[in-house]
Design a protein around this motif. Structure first.
Motif, PDB file in Angstrom:
ATOM      1  N   TRP A   1     -37.322  -8.862   4.487  1.00  0.00           N
ATOM      2  CA  TRP A   1     -37.708  -7.960   5.044  1.00  0.00           C
ATOM      3  C   TRP A   1     -36.440  -6.777   5.290  1.00  0.00           C
ATOM      4  CZ3 TRP A   1     -41.776  -7.614   8.778  1.00  0.00           C
ATOM      5  CH2 TRP A   1     -41.574  -6.373   9.728  1.00  0.00           C
ATOM      6  N   GLU A   2     -35.441  -7.328   5.149  1.00  0.00           N
ATOM      7  CA  GLU A   2     -34.252  -6.147   5.357  1.00  0.00           C
ATOM      8  C   GLU A   2     -34.269  -5.395   4.303  1.00  0.00           C
ATOM      9  OE1 GLU A   2     -29.437  -6.254   5.886  1.00  0.00           O
ATOM     10  OE2 GLU A   2     -30.509  -8.169   5.623  1.00  0.00           O
ATOM     11  N   GLN A   3     -34.596  -5.770   3.033  1.00  0.00           N
ATOM     12  CA  GLN A   3     -34.630  -4.970   1.771  1.00  0.00           C
ATOM     13  C   GLN A   3     -35.750  -4.007   1.969  1.00  0.00           C
ATOM     14  OE1 GLN A   3     -34.631  -8.268  -1.017  1.00  0.00           O
ATOM     15  NE2 GLN A   3     -32.704  -7.550  -2.050  1.00  0.00           N
ATOM     16  N   ALA A   4     -36.912  -4.472   2.321  1.00  0.00           N
ATOM     17  CA  ALA A   4     -38.059  -3.690   2.256  1.00  0.00           C
ATOM     18  C   ALA A   4     -37.742  -2.558   3.405  1.00  0.00           C
ATOM     19  CB  ALA A   4     -39.314  -4.409   2.980  1.00  0.00           C
ATOM     20  N   GLU A   5     -37.096  -3.014   4.593  1.00  0.00           N
ATOM     21  CA  GLU A   5     -36.922  -2.093   5.662  1.00  0.00           C
ATOM     22  C   GLU A   5     -35.949  -0.799   5.225  1.00  0.00           C
ATOM     23  OE1 GLU A   5     -35.337  -2.245  10.341  1.00  0.00           O
ATOM     24  OE2 GLU A   5     -34.724  -3.760   8.920  1.00  0.00           O
ATOM     25  N   ASN A   6     -34.988  -1.149   4.371  1.00  0.00           N
ATOM     26  CA  ASN A   6     -34.085  -0.189   3.794  1.00  0.00           C
ATOM     27  C   ASN A   6     -34.694   0.613   3.051  1.00  0.00           C
ATOM     28  OD1 ASN A   6     -31.846  -1.140   5.318  1.00  0.00           O
ATOM     29  ND2 ASN A   6     -31.223  -2.384   3.939  1.00  0.00           N
ATOM     30  N   ARG A   7     -35.725   0.155   1.884  1.00  0.00           N
ATOM     31  CA  ARG A   7     -36.315   1.145   1.299  1.00  0.00           C
ATOM     32  C   ARG A   7     -37.330   1.932   1.831  1.00  0.00           C
ATOM     33  NH1 ARG A   7     -37.522  -2.459  -4.333  1.00  0.00           N
ATOM     34  NH2 ARG A   7     -35.231  -3.465  -4.296  1.00  0.00           N
ATOM     35  N   ILE A   8     -38.010   1.395   2.773  1.00  0.00           N
ATOM     36  CA  ILE A   8     -38.999   2.340   3.568  1.00  0.00           C
ATOM     37  C   ILE A   8     -38.346   3.468   4.192  1.00  0.00           C
ATOM     38  CG2 ILE A   8     -40.191   2.453   6.027  1.00  0.00           C
ATOM     39  CD1 ILE A   8     -42.070   1.277   3.666  1.00  0.00           C
ATOM     40  N   LYS A   9     -36.855   3.021   4.824  1.00  0.00           N
ATOM     41  CA  LYS A   9     -36.239   4.155   5.626  1.00  0.00           C
ATOM     42  C   LYS A   9     -35.723   5.220   4.529  1.00  0.00           C
ATOM     43  CE  LYS A   9     -33.084   2.431   8.317  1.00  0.00           C
ATOM     44  NZ  LYS A   9     -32.122   1.832   8.856  1.00  0.00           N
ATOM     45  N   THR A  10     -35.494   4.726   3.423  1.00  0.00           N
ATOM     46  CA  THR A  10     -34.892   5.582   2.368  1.00  0.00           C
ATOM     47  C   THR A  10     -36.108   6.700   1.893  1.00  0.00           C
ATOM     48  OG1 THR A  10     -33.277   4.552   1.405  1.00  0.00           O
ATOM     49  CG2 THR A  10     -34.012   6.046   0.106  1.00  0.00           C
ATOM     50  N   MET A  11     -37.145   6.027   1.547  1.00  0.00           N
ATOM     51  CA  MET A  11     -38.272   6.868   1.119  1.00  0.00           C
ATOM     52  C   MET A  11     -38.969   7.738   2.275  1.00  0.00           C
ATOM     53  SD  MET A  11     -40.445   4.378  -1.368  1.00  0.00           S
ATOM     54  CE  MET A  11     -40.476   2.840  -0.284  1.00  0.00           C
ATOM     55  N   ASP A  12     -38.832   7.288   3.635  1.00  0.00           N
ATOM     56  CA  ASP A  12     -39.272   8.234   4.788  1.00  0.00           C
ATOM     57  C   ASP A  12     -38.407   9.530   4.703  1.00  0.00           C
ATOM     58  OD1 ASP A  12     -41.439   6.644   5.565  1.00  0.00           O
ATOM     59  OD2 ASP A  12     -40.508   5.690   7.313  1.00  0.00           O
TER      60      ASP A  12
END
Length: 246
Positions: free
Chosen positions: A183-194
């Motif tokens: 979850w934490e890795q996915a959250e960081n990736r979403i944040k970066t792509m946003d």
């Protein structure tokens, strides 16, 4: 213009094997080079087919919906990767424009002049190249565009503009399951792509966020059971606005 995401995930990926942008371009250039007697005769009166433009929050699954919708209508799908490739490869765009001009002499020049005068935010060389690419593609056959703000480029009366959204937790959960990461890795990736997406729209269109008034339809995917329901919503909206393409 834009840097490739360092997240290891390309917006729109959902596990289906797709043609890369270069392979897609190679196949289509061959089609554009066909002899006149073998070229399709179907063409819109004013040079632009009614098309569908998908805008989406990162990670909601818009490309899967586009692929399913393309089978339903049927249209072709041009995604973010193809648009980026075409916009950077000016020779390819020029070939598309030349093919367009063969079918509609003088119309591309008129369309592009109108777009640049009306869409005053298309200021950079990249933005204008992207506009030329999208306009030529929209004139060659019925298309579903996914990403890159194509609804802000094409004539509004030729577009069904659809915005797909979902809650942050939905997007993180989907990306986590899709990539098999925490979850934490996915959250960081979403944040970066946003952040990358926001920077793109600020740079190309001088917009800070997507305004709901820009769209014919805003769909919250969190409240639908699966992609097929979104397909039916969009197909119905398109047919109500433009009629059947059959």
């Amino acid at each position: 213009m834009t840097k490739e995401s360092k997240t290891g995930y390309s917006p729109g990926d959902y596990g289906k094997k797709r043609l890369g942008a270069a392979a897609w371009a190679e196949i289509n250039v061959k089609n554009w080079n066909r002899t006149p007697e073998n070229k399709p005769q179907r063409q819109p009166k004013d040079g632009i087919f009614p098309c569908i433009c998908f805008s989406r929050q990162i990670g909601v699954g818009a490309l899967k919906i586009a692929d399913l919708l393309a089978e339903r209508l049927p249209f072709r799908v041009i995604d973010r990767e193809i648009l980026e490739f075409m916009a950077k490869e000016k020779d390819l765009t020029q070939k598309a424009v030349e093919y367009f001009d063969e079918r509609y002499p003088g119309i591309m020049s008129e369309l592009f002049t109108m777009l640049i005068s009306e869409k005053t935010y298309l200021k950079s060389d990249y933005a204008r190249q992207l506009a030329k690419t999208v306009t030529a593609m929209a004139g060659l056959e019925p298309t579903i565009f996914v990403g890159r703000g194509t609804h802000l480029i094409l004539p509004r009366d030729k577009v069904l503009a659809v915005r797909f959204i979902a809650g942050r937790e939905y997007r993180i959960s989907r990306l986590s399951g899709l990539l098999g990461i925490s979850w934490e890795q996915a959250e960081n990736r979403i944040k970066t792509m946003d952040k990358e997406q926001k920077a793109f729209f600020k740079s190309v269109y001088q917009k800070d966020e997507a305004n709901p008034d820009e769209f014919d339809l805003v769909v919250n995917l969190r409240h639908l059971k699966d992609a097929s329901q979104a397909v039916e919503l969009v197909a119905c909206a398109f047919e109500q606005k433009f009629g059947s393409m059959a």
